[in-house]
Design a protein around this motif. Structure first.
Motif, PDB file in Angstrom:
ATOM      1  N   GLU A  18     -11.264   2.123   1.040  1.00  0.00           N
ATOM      2  CA  GLU A  18      -9.908   2.198   1.565  1.00  0.00           C
ATOM      3  C   GLU A  18      -9.053   1.079   0.972  1.00  0.00           C
ATOM      4  O   GLU A  18      -9.560   0.089   0.439  1.00  0.00           O
ATOM      5  CB  GLU A  18      -9.932   2.090   3.090  1.00  0.00           C
ATOM      6  N   GLY A  19      -7.740   1.268   1.049  1.00  0.00           N
ATOM      7  CA  GLY A  19      -6.814   0.234   0.575  1.00  0.00           C
ATOM      8  C   GLY A  19      -6.487   0.362  -0.900  1.00  0.00           C
ATOM      9  O   GLY A  19      -6.703   1.395  -1.535  1.00  0.00           O
ATOM     10  N   ILE A  20      -5.969  -0.728  -1.448  1.00  0.00           N
ATOM     11  CA  ILE A  20      -5.505  -0.745  -2.832  1.00  0.00           C
ATOM     12  C   ILE A  20      -6.626  -0.396  -3.811  1.00  0.00           C
ATOM     13  O   ILE A  20      -6.414   0.332  -4.786  1.00  0.00           O
ATOM     14  CB  ILE A  20      -4.910  -2.126  -3.189  1.00  0.00           C
ATOM     15  N   SER A  21      -7.829  -0.883  -3.556  1.00  0.00           N
ATOM     16  CA  SER A  21      -8.948  -0.618  -4.473  1.00  0.00           C
ATOM     17  C   SER A  21      -9.203   0.882  -4.607  1.00  0.00           C
ATOM     18  O   SER A  21      -9.420   1.401  -5.707  1.00  0.00           O
ATOM     19  CB  SER A  21     -10.217  -1.315  -3.977  1.00  0.00           C
ATOM     20  N   VAL A  80      -7.122   7.294   1.827  1.00  0.00           N
ATOM     21  CA  VAL A  80      -7.523   5.968   1.332  1.00  0.00           C
ATOM     22  C   VAL A  80      -6.466   4.918   1.686  1.00  0.00           C
ATOM     23  O   VAL A  80      -6.783   3.772   2.025  1.00  0.00           O
ATOM     24  CB  VAL A  80      -7.739   6.020  -0.198  1.00  0.00           C
ATOM     25  N   GLY A  81      -5.188   5.313   1.624  1.00  0.00           N
ATOM     26  CA  GLY A  81      -4.105   4.384   1.947  1.00  0.00           C
ATOM     27  C   GLY A  81      -3.890   4.178   3.429  1.00  0.00           C
ATOM     28  O   GLY A  81      -3.075   3.335   3.826  1.00  0.00           O
ATOM     29  N   GLY A  82      -4.585   4.957   4.264  1.00  0.00           N
ATOM     30  CA  GLY A  82      -4.475   4.783   5.707  1.00  0.00           C
ATOM     31  C   GLY A  82      -3.329   5.541   6.342  1.00  0.00           C
ATOM     32  O   GLY A  82      -2.936   5.248   7.488  1.00  0.00           O
ATOM     33  N   TYR A  83      -2.798   6.538   5.638  1.00  0.00           N
ATOM     34  CA  TYR A  83      -1.658   7.297   6.161  1.00  0.00           C
ATOM     35  C   TYR A  83      -2.034   8.705   6.622  1.00  0.00           C
ATOM     36  O   TYR A  83      -1.151   9.498   6.964  1.00  0.00           O
ATOM     37  CB  TYR A  83      -0.565   7.383   5.094  1.00  0.00           C
ATOM     38  N   GLU A 131       0.822  -1.203   0.000  1.00  0.00           N
ATOM     39  CA  GLU A 131       0.000   0.000   0.000  1.00  0.00           C
ATOM     40  C   GLU A 131       0.861   1.260   0.000  1.00  0.00           C
ATOM     41  O   GLU A 131       0.518   2.257  -0.643  1.00  0.00           O
ATOM     42  CB  GLU A 131      -0.945   0.004   1.198  1.00  0.00           C
ATOM     43  N   THR A 163      -5.618  -7.475 -10.738  1.00  0.00           N
ATOM     44  CA  THR A 163      -6.455  -8.544 -10.165  1.00  0.00           C
ATOM     45  C   THR A 163      -6.277  -9.842 -10.947  1.00  0.00           C
ATOM     46  O   THR A 163      -5.641  -9.903 -11.970  1.00  0.00           O
ATOM     47  CB  THR A 163      -7.935  -8.137 -10.197  1.00  0.00           C
TER      48      THR A 163
END
Length: 331
Positions: free
Chosen positions: A74-77, A204-207, A2, A331
């Motif tokens: 959130e995350g890669i998506s 979105v990446g959590g940072y 990520e 994917t």
């Protein structure tokens, strides 16, 4: 994984910011260069510096772009959505730059976000799109056109007894100020759009939490826009500076002063990400119409209008295609 994706999105966002700079450099300097108030290289240097300064004047537009247009997962998506949106915006910027059409980098980014959001079955915040994008997109060119015309009529009346040669010389000096004000408004508006996308990627990446803009995001966004501006936008400069109407210094000053006022008002009062391209183009049309209607090359203006109308849907299509391609690859 990520972290690498977040860094990739930030890098692409800065590429978009750079293309925004060279695509929209003409917004600030085309009129002052065409009237010979400033030399092209001096005008570009001034615009680059003022873009840099303008980027530090506020972050309300950045918060609108980052949190008011789409709500990706959130995350890669979610990072794929943001990356696809940027690719869609860059693609449309390059297409319109190649053909010398002054379309809106701002609306290209919004279109890219909406297209990627729809393709991902994510949440597009339609109320935000309508309130902060569509309504200002329609209203700001009308205001720019009418206000510029009124300002020009006022100048013609105030200086009706002045000596033409002395007035021309005086307004050339005044254009140095109005062009700087326009460049400041461009930095205020357009650097913030990249800031918003970078913060969206961080969230979105959590940072990052919330949509407050970190100082380093302001710095890198301002720097990329400024470098892009200094690299120039000669194709579009010719369209704005010469092909719509042959501007004289008083009309160039009136157009730049009006456009910059509209940019400041929408940024500070409404946090709306309006198009600097639409604003200055409509102002040029407004001052041109006071000369005589036939002085404006309405065929060129019509082509520009087509580019305006197409920007959001075409950038959205590009963003959607980019999302489907990237999604298929990862994917």
């Amino acid at each position: 994984m990520e972290l690498a994706a977040v860094l990739l999105v930030i890098a692409v966002a800065l590429v978009f910011d750079y293309t925004n700079g060279f695509h929209d450099a003409a917004n600030a300097i085309a009129t002052s260069v065409s009237t010979r108030a400033l030399s092209p290289r001096t005008a570009l240097l001034m615009a680059a510096v003022m873009n840099l300064v303008g980027a530090f004047l506020g972050t309300s537009v950045a918060s609108t772009v980052g949190g008011g247009i789409i709500s990706p997962p959130e995350g890669i998506s979610g990072l794929v959505v943001v990356l696809a949106a940027l690719i869609g915006a860059i693609t449309w910027n390059l297409v319109t730059w190649y053909f010398g059409m002054p379309s809106s980098s701002s609306h290209a980014l919004i279109g890219g976000l909406v297209g990627a959001g729809l393709a991902s079955a994510g949440s597009v915040k339609w109320s935000g799109v309508v309130e902060k994008v569509i309504i200002p997109m329609v209203v700001s060119p009308i205001v720019g056109f009418l206000l510029a015309g009124l300002v020009m009529i006022a100048l013609l009346w105030i200086f009706r007894s002045g000596r033409p040669r002395r007035l021309t010389r005086g307004f050339r000096h005044a254009q140095t100020v109005s062009a700087a004000a326009m460049a400041l408004g461009h930095g205020l508006q357009d650097a913030q759009k990249t800031m918003g996308v970078i913060v969206l990627a961080l969230v979105v990446g959590g940072y990052h939490e919330g949509f407050a803009i970190p100082w380093w995001v302001v710095l890198v966004s301002a720097g990329a826009l400024s470098l892009g501006t200094y690299s120039g936008g000669w194709r579009i400069m010719r369209t704005l500076g010469r092909r719509i109407i042959d501007l004289d210094p008083p009309r160039g000053f009136a157009a730049e002063a009006t456009a910059s006022a509209v940019l400041y008002t929408t940024a500070f009062a409404f946090a709306a990400p309006i198009s600097t391209t639409q604003t200055i183009t409509s102002a040029i049309l407004g001052v041109g119409a006071t000369k005589r209607l036939s002085a404006v090359r309405w065929g060129v203006a019509g082509n520009i209008l087509v580019a305006w109308v197409l920007t959001i849907p075409m950038a959205a299509l590009s963003g959607a295609l980019a999302f489907w391609l990237i999604h298929a690859l990862v994917t």
